[in-house]
Design a protein around this motif. Structure first.
Motif, PDB file in Angstrom:
ATOM      1  N   GLN A   1      -3.399  -3.982  -4.061  1.00 36.26           N
ATOM      2  CA  GLN A   1      -3.854  -2.591  -4.086  1.00 36.26           C
ATOM      3  C   GLN A   1      -5.251  -2.506  -4.692  1.00 36.26           C
ATOM      4  OE1 GLN A   1      -0.060  -1.564  -6.212  1.00 36.26           O
ATOM      5  NE2 GLN A   1      -0.560   0.456  -5.407  1.00 36.26           N
TER       6      GLN A   1
ATOM      7  N   VAL B   1      -2.872  11.821  -5.381  1.00 35.36           N
ATOM      8  CA  VAL B   1      -1.608  12.011  -6.104  1.00 35.36           C
ATOM      9  C   VAL B   1      -1.824  12.934  -7.302  1.00 35.36           C
ATOM     10  CG1 VAL B   1       0.085  10.833  -7.563  1.00 35.36           C
ATOM     11  CG2 VAL B   1      -0.529   9.868  -5.347  1.00 35.36           C
TER      12      VAL B   1
ATOM     13  N   VAL C   1       1.698   3.827  -3.205  1.00 38.87           N
ATOM     14  CA  VAL C   1       1.459   5.277  -3.198  1.00 38.87           C
ATOM     15  C   VAL C   1       2.749   6.002  -3.568  1.00 38.87           C
ATOM     16  CG1 VAL C   1       0.881   7.240  -1.722  1.00 38.87           C
ATOM     17  CG2 VAL C   1      -0.431   5.120  -1.540  1.00 38.87           C
ATOM     18  N   TRP C   2       3.869   5.513  -3.013  1.00 36.85           N
ATOM     19  CA  TRP C   2       5.158   6.138  -3.331  1.00 36.85           C
ATOM     20  C   TRP C   2       5.447   6.037  -4.845  1.00 36.85           C
ATOM     21  CZ3 TRP C   2       9.569   4.294  -5.639  1.00 36.85           C
ATOM     22  CH2 TRP C   2      10.684   5.151  -5.613  1.00 36.85           C
TER      23      TRP C   2
ATOM     24  N   GLN D   1       3.233   8.519  -6.696  1.00 37.31           N
ATOM     25  CA  GLN D   1       3.700   9.904  -6.496  1.00 37.31           C
ATOM     26  C   GLN D   1       4.950  10.170  -7.320  1.00 37.31           C
ATOM     27  OE1 GLN D   1       4.138   9.788  -2.329  1.00 37.31           O
ATOM     28  NE2 GLN D   1       2.389  11.123  -1.909  1.00 37.31           N
TER      29      GLN D   1
ATOM     30  N   SER E   1      -6.022   7.213  -3.171  1.00 36.68           N
ATOM     31  CA  SER E   1      -4.591   7.460  -3.406  1.00 36.68           C
ATOM     32  C   SER E   1      -4.389   8.089  -4.776  1.00 36.68           C
ATOM     33  CB  SER E   1      -3.775   6.169  -3.386  1.00 36.68           C
ATOM     34  OG  SER E   1      -4.084   5.408  -2.293  1.00 36.68           O
TER      35      SER E   1
ATOM     36  N   GLN F   1       0.844  -1.211   0.000  1.00 41.61           N
ATOM     37  CA  GLN F   1       0.000   0.000   0.000  1.00 41.61           C
ATOM     38  C   GLN F   1       0.867   1.244   0.000  1.00 41.61           C
ATOM     39  OE1 GLN F   1      -3.335  -0.630  -0.566  1.00 41.61           O
ATOM     40  NE2 GLN F   1      -4.097   0.173   1.378  1.00 41.61           N
ATOM     41  N   GLN F   2       1.766   1.293   0.987  1.00 44.40           N
ATOM     42  CA  GLN F   2       2.655   2.459   1.106  1.00 44.40           C
ATOM     43  C   GLN F   2       3.546   2.568  -0.125  1.00 44.40           C
ATOM     44  OE1 GLN F   2       3.852   0.972   5.112  1.00 44.40           O
ATOM     45  NE2 GLN F   2       4.977   2.899   5.115  1.00 44.40           N
TER      46      GLN F   2
END
Ligand code: C2E
Ligand code: MG
Length: 573
Positions: A413, A426, A382-383, A386, A422, A378-379
């Motif tokens: 995801q 973004v 998102v990274w 971005q 997300s 998940q993290q």
């Protein structure tokens, strides 16, 4: 042996009674005063209490009323011993709930008669309760040892039986194997047909396993979708493999439940004593590990010692993942997507890489599955979003044409509702034109729950982003899915392109996919193009674009920037 507590402050009388009782087959426990007597009664729970009335500190009445207040001690037969033959004393004792009254001096026979009468009475009174308690205990025992849905033994029983089998085999040298069996696709069945259908299916699976086993097996349900089978009748690895195949074949047969024809698959991991471990926990854990092997294509897989080393590495990597993100060890590499008509860069795909401090550059195959297991994806996802969106914004001036960026979205995801938020966030933060963001998704993920996929994709489309199906043709798909899913393009799997143009079957499938894409008005791109022959074939058959080592491997951002500059200059001339 029955235990009798003797509460008497006069030493001579007390020790006489104790001796007499011990001699008569009881276990007598002395207490020299009332306080000690109450204490001992509570801790020992004797079968009967003999108690003097006149004692210092706490007299016999005090002892009796104290014991009658507690649920544990209220039913212990209680006989008063007293030198007084006074009727008032007698009544006071009976009113408090004493069972009998013996006046000192008494003979051995009188004492034993009183004791035996009370004990018999107690048994009579308690008998119905005892059988009720027994029944309740049996029911509880069954609940504690059997799975209520399938009536199969549970993990506790499995543990005992496996332990016993291991012990027995130390003498007989027999092989004891554990099959760890997990069902797949059942969650989708629960979602589509409801949990009661899922439950009936699990019961049917248990029945089929029963039919394929005999007394030399123990089948247990470990909970959820997991079963374990202890196998003691096989002597070779081959025989174990045959049994695994039989279980898998039995489970794969269709089920007809509530008017529906349903199918499920299973995977089996196998570990056996003594080669793979000598304890119950070790064998079970290793069988479970073997089941999770991605190479377990046959449906079953034997544990091997190399897996242990791999497992240690995996655990260490898992622990490193989060730190990796904090310490900026992740990076994206970019691969151009090239138009097959004009040969120009028409897009870019971002691939995540991990520059591990000890292990060097790691690829998604080394950590994406781990990141999914821990939820860390998940993290990381998102990274990636971005970074990719920010990067493509920075390259805007270098590309005369809009440069869409494709980002891979893992199935984990996609299953989470947080994906929409997300992506929205973004896009808002990076101010990227939503049309320049393409989400790549795997077809099997979308097919697993078509309704959910249609709903989620439609929602994502409201943001204006593009949706492409990745690795198309690698796994089964339906035309119905293609018709319903709100998507913009498909990417032909590298495993098909590899066979083009020499493998006639793969070549025909590739041609068919291009035609299907054209019919559904979808952009079609080929992945993993490595040779000029492949490129020519794709151009001839109307494929729109390609990606592959023939043009360029995925590269870090600075190199991709140079490529864009060269491409811009070349097409300006
Ligand atoms: P994919 O999206 O199908 O990516 C194609 C893979 O093939 C990439 O491997 C790419 O480097 C490689 N490739 C590209 N052209 C060629 C070629 O001509 N020949 C050969 N042999 N290989 C080529 P990579 O980067 O190891 O990625 C593997 C998979 O990992 C990707 O498959 C994608 O599903 C996943 N992945 C990559 N990056 C991410 C990410 O940021 N997030 C998520 N969730 N998954 C990612
Ligand atoms: Mg991809």
């Amino acid at each position: 042996m029955k235990t009798i507590l003797v509460i008497e402050d006069e030493n001579a009388i007390r020790s006489n009674i104790v001796k007499m009782l011990n001699h008569s087959g009881f276990q007598a426990v002395p207490a020299e005063n009332g306080v000690k007597g109450v204490h001992l009664a509570r801790s020992l729970m004797p079968d009967l209490i003999l108690c003097d009335i006149l004692m210092p500190e706490m007299d016999g009445y005090g002892v009796l009323s104290s014991l009658r207040q507690s649920d544990d001690t209220v039913t212990i037969p209680f006989i008063f011993l007293s030198a007084k033959a006074d009727r008032t004393d007698h009544r006071q004792g009976m009113n408090l709930g004493a069972d009998d009254y013996l006046t000192k001096p008494f003979s051995v026979q009188e004492l034993l008669a009183a004791i035996n009468a009370r004990l018999e009475k107690q048994t009579e009174v308690a008998q119905p309760y005892i059988s009720q308690i027994k029944q309740a205990a049996e029911a509880l025992g069954s609940f504690a040892h059997f799975d209520p849905l399938t009536n199969l033994p549970n993990r506790i029983v499995l543990h005992h039986r496996l332990q016993a089998a291991i012990q027995a085999s130390q003498e007989t040298q027999q092989t004891v194997a554990v099959f760890y069996l997990s069902l797949s696709q059942l969650n989708a069945i629960n979602d589509t047909f409801g949990h009661s259908t899922g439950d009936l299916l699990i019961q049917e699976v248990a029945e089929r396993l029963r039919l394929h086993t005999d007394d030399s097996h123990t089948i247990a349900r470990l909970g959820g979708l997991d079963f374990a089978i202890v196998v003691t009748n096989a002597t070779t690895k081959n025989e174990l493999a045959q049994q695994a195949q039989q279980f898998l074949a039995a489970i794969a047969e269709p089920y007809f439940i509530s008017g529906n024809r349903l199918t499920v698959q299973a995977q089996i991991g196998i570990a056996y004593f003594p080669k793979h471990g000598d304890s119950v926990n070790q064998l079970l854990t290793r069988a479970a590990q073997a089941k999770n092997q991605p190479e377990a294509t046959a449906g079953y897989y034997f544990y091997n010692l190399a897996m242990e080393a791999a497992d240690v590495t995996r655990r260490m990597l898992k622990a490193d993942l989060e730190r990796g993100l904090q310490q900026m060890q992740f990076q994206l590499h970019y691969q151009p997507q090239v138009s097959l008509l004009a040969g120009r860069i028409i897009g870019v795909e971002a691939f995540v890489r991990w520059q591990h401090p000890q292990k060097g550059l790691l690829y998604p195959k080394d950590f994406v599955a781990l990141a999914e297991e821990t939820g860390f994806i998940q993290q990381l996802g998102v990274w990636v979003l971005q970074t990719a969106c920010t990067q493509v914004q920075m390259w805007r001036s270098l590309s005369p044409l809009p440069l869409p960026i494709a980002v891979n979205i893992s199935s984990y995801q996609f299953k989470k509702k947080a994906l929409f938020e997300s992506v929205r966030q973004v896009l808002a933060e990076t101010k990227l034109n939503p049309r320049l963001l393409i989400l790549e998704l795997a077809i099997d993920e979308l097919m697993a729950d078509l309704d959910y996929a249609c709903e989620t994709l439609s929602l994502l489309q409201t943001l204006g982003v593009g949706i492409h199906i990745d690795n198309f043709g690698k796994t089964a798909f339906s035309l119905e899915a293609l018709r319903r899913l709100p998507i913009h393009g498909i990417k032909i799997a590298q495993s098909l392109i590899m066979g083009v143009p020499h493998d006639s079957e793969l070549t025909d499938i590739t041609k068919a996919i291009i035609r299907i894409a054209q019919t559904f008005k979808l952009r079609v791109m080929a992945c993993g193009v490595e040779t000029q022959e492949q490129l020519t074939f794709l151009q001839e058959h109307g494929c729109y674009a390609m990606q592959g080592f023939l043009h360029m491997k995925p590269v870090p951002a600075p190199e991709f920037k140079q490529l864009l500059q060269v491409d811009k200059e070349r097409h300006q001339v």
